[in-house]
Scaffold this motif. Structure first.
Motif, PDB file in Angstrom:
ATOM      1  N   VAL A  15       0.834  -1.207   0.000  1.00  0.00           N
ATOM      2  CA  VAL A  15       0.000   0.000   0.000  1.00  0.00           C
ATOM      3  C   VAL A  15       0.876   1.268   0.000  1.00  0.00           C
ATOM      4  N   LYS A  16       2.073   1.154   0.524  1.00  0.00           N
ATOM      5  CA  LYS A  16       2.994   2.307   0.546  1.00  0.00           C
ATOM      6  C   LYS A  16       3.612   2.565  -0.828  1.00  0.00           C
ATOM      7  N   GLN A  17       3.494   1.586  -1.717  1.00  0.00           N
ATOM      8  CA  GLN A  17       4.109   1.681  -3.047  1.00  0.00           C
ATOM      9  C   GLN A  17       3.092   1.947  -4.156  1.00  0.00           C
ATOM     10  N   LEU A  18       1.874   2.279  -3.791  1.00  0.00           N
ATOM     11  CA  LEU A  18       0.848   2.520  -4.813  1.00  0.00           C
ATOM     12  C   LEU A  18       1.250   3.686  -5.712  1.00  0.00           C
ATOM     13  N   PRO A  19       0.963   3.580  -7.016  1.00  0.00           N
ATOM     14  CA  PRO A  19       1.356   4.635  -7.955  1.00  0.00           C
ATOM     15  C   PRO A  19       0.646   5.969  -7.700  1.00  0.00           C
ATOM     16  N   GLU A  20      -0.591   5.921  -7.196  1.00  0.00           N
ATOM     17  CA  GLU A  20      -1.277   7.172  -6.883  1.00  0.00           C
ATOM     18  C   GLU A  20      -2.009   7.036  -5.557  1.00  0.00           C
ATOM     19  N   ARG A  21      -2.208   8.169  -4.908  1.00  0.00           N
ATOM     20  CA  ARG A  21      -2.839   8.200  -3.594  1.00  0.00           C
ATOM     21  C   ARG A  21      -4.328   7.882  -3.722  1.00  0.00           C
ATOM     22  N   PRO A  22      -4.813   6.933  -2.910  1.00  0.00           N
ATOM     23  CA  PRO A  22      -6.249   6.622  -2.943  1.00  0.00           C
ATOM     24  C   PRO A  22      -7.082   7.795  -2.428  1.00  0.00           C
ATOM     25  N   SER A  23      -8.374   7.765  -2.717  1.00  0.00           N
ATOM     26  CA  SER A  23      -9.280   8.811  -2.227  1.00  0.00           C
ATOM     27  C   SER A  23      -9.342   8.756  -0.699  1.00  0.00           C
ATOM     28  N   ASN A  24      -9.825   9.836  -0.106  1.00  0.00           N
ATOM     29  CA  ASN A  24      -9.919   9.885   1.352  1.00  0.00           C
ATOM     30  C   ASN A  24     -10.825   8.782   1.898  1.00  0.00           C
ATOM     31  N   MET A  25     -11.912   8.488   1.210  1.00  0.00           N
ATOM     32  CA  MET A  25     -12.817   7.427   1.663  1.00  0.00           C
ATOM     33  C   MET A  25     -12.128   6.059   1.610  1.00  0.00           C
ATOM     34  N   THR A  26     -11.340   5.835   0.582  1.00  0.00           N
ATOM     35  CA  THR A  26     -10.603   4.576   0.479  1.00  0.00           C
ATOM     36  C   THR A  26      -9.534   4.500   1.553  1.00  0.00           C
ATOM     37  N   LEU A  27      -8.878   5.617   1.836  1.00  0.00           N
ATOM     38  CA  LEU A  27      -7.879   5.644   2.908  1.00  0.00           C
ATOM     39  C   LEU A  27      -8.523   5.323   4.257  1.00  0.00           C
ATOM     40  N   LEU A  28      -9.721   5.846   4.494  1.00  0.00           N
ATOM     41  CA  LEU A  28     -10.430   5.527   5.740  1.00  0.00           C
ATOM     42  C   LEU A  28     -10.755   4.039   5.807  1.00  0.00           C
ATOM     43  N   LEU A  83      -6.465  -1.845  -5.502  1.00  0.00           N
ATOM     44  CA  LEU A  83      -5.784  -0.561  -5.699  1.00  0.00           C
ATOM     45  C   LEU A  83      -4.544  -0.734  -6.580  1.00  0.00           C
ATOM     46  N   LYS A  84      -3.818  -1.821  -6.372  1.00  0.00           N
ATOM     47  CA  LYS A  84      -2.632  -2.078  -7.188  1.00  0.00           C
ATOM     48  C   LYS A  84      -3.001  -2.278  -8.652  1.00  0.00           C
ATOM     49  N   SER A  85      -4.146  -2.923  -8.903  1.00  0.00           N
ATOM     50  CA  SER A  85      -4.556  -3.187 -10.282  1.00  0.00           C
ATOM     51  C   SER A  85      -5.290  -2.016 -10.903  1.00  0.00           C
ATOM     52  N   GLY A  86      -5.605  -1.002 -10.083  1.00  0.00           N
ATOM     53  CA  GLY A  86      -6.292   0.171 -10.597  1.00  0.00           C
ATOM     54  C   GLY A  86      -7.801   0.028 -10.604  1.00  0.00           C
ATOM     55  N   ALA A  87      -8.337  -1.043 -10.000  1.00  0.00           N
ATOM     56  CA  ALA A  87      -9.773  -1.286  -9.999  1.00  0.00           C
ATOM     57  C   ALA A  87     -10.519  -0.417  -8.984  1.00  0.00           C
ATOM     58  N   ALA A  88      -9.813   0.061  -7.967  1.00  0.00           N
ATOM     59  CA  ALA A  88     -10.424   0.929  -6.945  1.00  0.00           C
ATOM     60  C   ALA A  88      -9.612   2.199  -6.836  1.00  0.00           C
ATOM     61  N   SER A  89     -10.233   3.234  -6.278  1.00  0.00           N
ATOM     62  CA  SER A  89      -9.475   4.476  -6.085  1.00  0.00           C
ATOM     63  C   SER A  89      -9.888   5.139  -4.803  1.00  0.00           C
TER      64      SER A  89
END
Length: 89
Positions: A15-28, A83-89
């Motif tokens: 999760v620390k290596q994700l290419p882009e930061r997830p949305s705040n809701m996903t982070l929660l 998240l790694k596959s880009g299916a969620a944000s």
């Protein structure tokens, strides 16, 4: 150490290596699943009204009350994989 525990720890690194930061809701959601998976049901006092971030985190974790640690770990791993596959944000 169980296979699930190893995959949970790997997901924490991934999760620390994700290419882009997830949305705040996903982070929660990630936070809540991580806490439930590592500590179990929510404990401690709910943060006050002026601690917005702390309160949101507490409430997100609180929604998982009663979820087993193993189930939370599995859901955390699955969310990180999405998240790694880009299916969620």
């Amino acid at each position: 150490m169980s296979d699930l525990q190893q995959r949970f720890e790997q997901a924490q690194n991934d999760v620390k290596q994700l290419p882009e930061r997830p949305s705040n809701m996903t982070l929660l959601r990630l936070y809540a699943l991580f806490k439930q998976g590592s500590e179990g049901d929510v404990h401690g006092d709910k943060p006050g009204m002026t601690d917005f971030v702390g309160r949101y985190k507490f409430e997100a974790w609180e929604t998982l009350k009663g979820t087993s640690q193993e189930e939370a770990m599995q859901k955390y791993i699955e969310l990180v994989e999405e998240l790694k596959s880009g299916a969620a944000s």
